[in-house]
Design a protein around this motif. Sequence first.
Motif, mmCIF file in Angstrom:
data_model
loop_
_atom_site.group_PDB
_atom_site.id
_atom_site.type_symbol
_atom_site.label_atom_id
_atom_site.label_comp_id
_atom_site.label_asym_id
_atom_site.label_seq_id
_atom_site.Cartn_x
_atom_site.Cartn_y
_atom_site.Cartn_z
ATOM 1 N N MET A 116 0.841 -1.192 0.000
ATOM 2 C CA MET A 116 0.000 0.000 0.000
ATOM 3 C C MET A 116 0.876 1.242 0.000
ATOM 4 O O MET A 116 1.841 1.324 0.726
ATOM 5 N N LYS A 117 0.525 2.200 -0.830
ATOM 6 C CA LYS A 117 1.308 3.418 -0.899
ATOM 7 C C LYS A 117 1.177 4.203 0.392
ATOM 8 O O LYS A 117 0.145 4.183 1.061
ATOM 9 N N GLU A 118 2.260 4.927 0.745
ATOM 10 C CA GLU A 118 2.285 5.674 1.997
ATOM 11 C C GLU A 118 1.152 6.689 2.069
ATOM 12 O O GLU A 118 0.521 6.863 3.104
ATOM 13 N N SER A 119 0.859 7.363 0.958
ATOM 14 C CA SER A 119 -0.178 8.383 0.976
ATOM 15 C C SER A 119 -1.549 7.783 1.251
ATOM 16 O O SER A 119 -2.361 8.345 1.985
ATOM 17 N N LEU A 120 -1.830 6.605 0.672
ATOM 18 C CA LEU A 120 -3.108 5.946 0.903
ATOM 19 C C LEU A 120 -3.235 5.493 2.342
ATOM 20 O O LEU A 120 -4.290 5.605 2.970
ATOM 21 N N LEU A 121 -2.127 4.979 2.891
ATOM 22 C CA LEU A 121 -2.123 4.543 4.289
ATOM 23 C C LEU A 121 -2.420 5.718 5.211
ATOM 24 O O LEU A 121 -3.199 5.600 6.158
ATOM 25 N N LYS A 122 -1.819 6.863 4.947
ATOM 26 C CA LYS A 122 -2.051 8.036 5.775
ATOM 27 C C LYS A 122 -3.516 8.484 5.695
ATOM 28 O O LYS A 122 -4.116 8.857 6.698
ATOM 29 N N GLU A 123 -4.109 8.419 4.507
ATOM 30 C CA GLU A 123 -5.498 8.826 4.352
ATOM 31 C C GLU A 123 -6.429 7.895 5.124
ATOM 32 O O GLU A 123 -7.403 8.326 5.726
ATOM 33 N N GLY A 156 1.205 -3.923 15.342
ATOM 34 C CA GLY A 156 -0.152 -3.634 14.885
ATOM 35 C C GLY A 156 -0.142 -2.275 14.206
ATOM 36 O O GLY A 156 0.656 -2.020 13.319
ATOM 37 N N HIS A 157 -1.074 -1.396 14.626
ATOM 38 C CA HIS A 157 -1.065 0.027 14.299
ATOM 39 C C HIS A 157 -1.623 0.372 12.919
ATOM 40 O O HIS A 157 -2.381 1.322 12.791
ATOM 41 N N THR A 158 -1.257 -0.347 11.872
ATOM 42 C CA THR A 158 -1.641 0.075 10.513
ATOM 43 C C THR A 158 -3.057 -0.330 10.146
ATOM 44 O O THR A 158 -3.608 0.185 9.167
ATOM 45 N N HIS A 159 -3.638 -1.290 10.888
ATOM 46 C CA HIS A 159 -4.958 -1.861 10.604
ATOM 47 C C HIS A 159 -4.967 -2.680 9.318
ATOM 48 O O HIS A 159 -6.034 -3.045 8.831
ATOM 49 N N GLN A 160 -3.816 -2.964 8.788
ATOM 50 C CA GLN A 160 -3.686 -3.779 7.573
ATOM 51 C C GLN A 160 -2.798 -4.977 7.899
ATOM 52 O O GLN A 160 -1.592 -4.817 8.066
ATOM 53 N N TYR A 161 -3.388 -6.156 8.025
ATOM 54 C CA TYR A 161 -2.567 -7.310 8.391
ATOM 55 C C TYR A 161 -1.633 -7.688 7.242
ATOM 56 O O TYR A 161 -1.982 -7.642 6.067
ATOM 57 N N GLY A 178 -4.112 -7.149 12.025
ATOM 58 C CA GLY A 178 -5.127 -6.254 11.457
ATOM 59 C C GLY A 178 -6.138 -5.785 12.483
ATOM 60 O O GLY A 178 -6.015 -6.026 13.678
ATOM 61 N N GLY A 179 -7.162 -5.079 11.978
ATOM 62 C CA GLY A 179 -8.234 -4.584 12.838
ATOM 63 C C GLY A 179 -8.629 -3.172 12.444
ATOM 64 O O GLY A 179 -8.030 -2.589 11.538
ATOM 65 N N PRO A 180 -9.600 -2.580 13.126
ATOM 66 C CA PRO A 180 -10.467 -3.166 14.150
ATOM 67 C C PRO A 180 -11.822 -3.630 13.622
ATOM 68 O O PRO A 180 -12.601 -4.221 14.347
ATOM 69 N N GLN A 181 -12.128 -3.321 12.337
ATOM 70 C CA GLN A 181 -13.444 -3.618 11.788
ATOM 71 C C GLN A 181 -13.624 -5.110 11.531
ATOM 72 O O GLN A 181 -12.661 -5.850 11.342
ATOM 73 N N GLU A 182 -14.872 -5.551 11.511
ATOM 74 C CA GLU A 182 -15.157 -6.925 11.126
ATOM 75 C C GLU A 182 -14.620 -7.159 9.713
ATOM 76 O O GLU A 182 -14.770 -6.325 8.828
ATOM 77 N N GLY A 183 -13.987 -8.295 9.543
ATOM 78 C CA GLY A 183 -13.383 -8.611 8.257
ATOM 79 C C GLY A 183 -11.915 -8.263 8.180
ATOM 80 O O GLY A 183 -11.207 -8.778 7.316
ATOM 81 N N THR A 184 -11.447 -7.381 9.079
ATOM 82 C CA THR A 184 -10.024 -7.014 9.091
ATOM 83 C C THR A 184 -9.341 -7.400 10.399
ATOM 84 O O THR A 184 -8.135 -7.274 10.525
ATOM 85 N N ARG A 185 -10.135 -7.876 11.390
ATOM 86 C CA ARG A 185 -9.561 -8.283 12.670
ATOM 87 C C ARG A 185 -8.774 -9.582 12.503
ATOM 88 O O ARG A 185 -9.122 -10.431 11.679
ATOM 89 N N LEU A 204 -3.568 -10.297 20.055
ATOM 90 C CA LEU A 204 -4.668 -9.458 19.600
ATOM 91 C C LEU A 204 -4.182 -8.020 19.583
ATOM 92 O O LEU A 204 -3.359 -7.627 20.416
ATOM 93 N N ASN A 205 -4.688 -7.224 18.673
ATOM 94 C CA ASN A 205 -4.246 -5.827 18.585
ATOM 95 C C ASN A 205 -5.324 -4.967 17.947
ATOM 96 O O ASN A 205 -6.204 -5.469 17.234
ATOM 97 N N ASP A 206 -5.256 -3.664 18.209
ATOM 98 C CA ASP A 206 -6.096 -2.666 17.536
ATOM 99 C C ASP A 206 -7.581 -3.009 17.593
ATOM 100 O O ASP A 206 -8.283 -3.001 16.587
#
Length: 403
Positions: free
Chosen positions: A1-8, A341-346, A364-371, A159-161
């Motif tokens: 993932m590009k840095e700019s997209l991650l920041k957004e 953790g932190h990025t929410h992208q496993y 990953g986390g915290p939403q369902e499907g990304t935990r 477990l994280n985020d």
Amino acid sequence: MKESLLKEKRRAFLKGGFALGGLALLSPEKALSSSLKIQDKEFRIITGPYLQTNFGNSMSVLWITSKNSSSWVEYGISPDKLDQKAFGKSSLGFKPADRLNCIKLENLKPGTTYYYKIVSKEIKDFQPYKLTYGETVSGSTESFLNPDAAKKEVSFVMLNDLHDRPKSIPHLLNLDKDNKHDFVFFNGDIFDYQADEQQIIDHMLQPCVDNFAKNTPFVYVRGNHETRGQFAREFPAYFDHVGYTAFSLGPVRFVILDSGEDKVDAHPVYAGIVDFDKYREEQAKWLEDEIKRKEFKNAAFRIVMMHIPPRYSGDWHGPTHCTSLFEPIMNRGKVDLVLSGHTHQYKIHEPAKDLNNYAIVIGGGPQEGTRTLTKIKANHKQILLSMLDDSGKEVGAYSISKK
């Protein structure tokens, strides 16, 4: 993932902004009750017991009462004979007489199951020359295994985020409910920010007590969101340890780093009352000493646990500061694995030539499907890691063999 997209993505997650001093703004219906409301007329155990340890043949038993009390733990190696008693650590000759109880059982026998019961006696009136006790309350008899530090294999889950989603704790743990673990590891951002005591109880402690923490300890490293909010400075009192440390269990030397905030200390939301740069620099000096210790050098494997990964989390100040401070030391120390953790992208990042010489695993986390639930086992020959999404599907696997 590009840095700019991650920041957004992270900006979108934090939408709503911050108030002066780092207090996040939420709508009134989401605001949590004041911690003062937790106190009531009835003397009772509000939550607990929950266990924490550094695996040095000791176990810390924690619980919270509704009023100040004199408290202790009765314990022994038989459920019918709790013939030993432990009190909280004395300070300047005073035993604790508070609502927050943390009592360490020490000099435990390796590989032995212990049975214990928490007891609290209400302090009704505290005069200079007369203390009046009230009711005595106790918990049920519980048990835990004090692991042998020289054991051949260690097993734990991460477990994280979770971000104030307490139902995620039992949901994720149930994905691996048939396996026994030495500990459960919480890798930061279990909350959005620290509001009050009730939030800590409802969104972490009570779900832990209900699901595992009476019998299995948890290890906890603070995330950047745990540094925010009006209750952030009281937050450490609810745990045996918050901050950086190291411990050994079986073939692994574990190192916990507290990566702090991800913004610059001078950011307006902190109003000049934080100093995370200095705190991280302090940890770097400590880490330099840690990698020289025989416990670190002689371990079959070395695992670092830190919320903000040393790479792959954008170009904000906190992550880049972690990279510059910790990466060279971890490379010199021949770290095998970093759990973050932190990025929410496993994602599982393999070692990168001329950068990080160790694998970096981000939950990953915290939403369902990304935990995610990350399972780790290690013996003297290898580390085996499996990452499950919240449906139970394996979304990542990695192994490290002894060199």
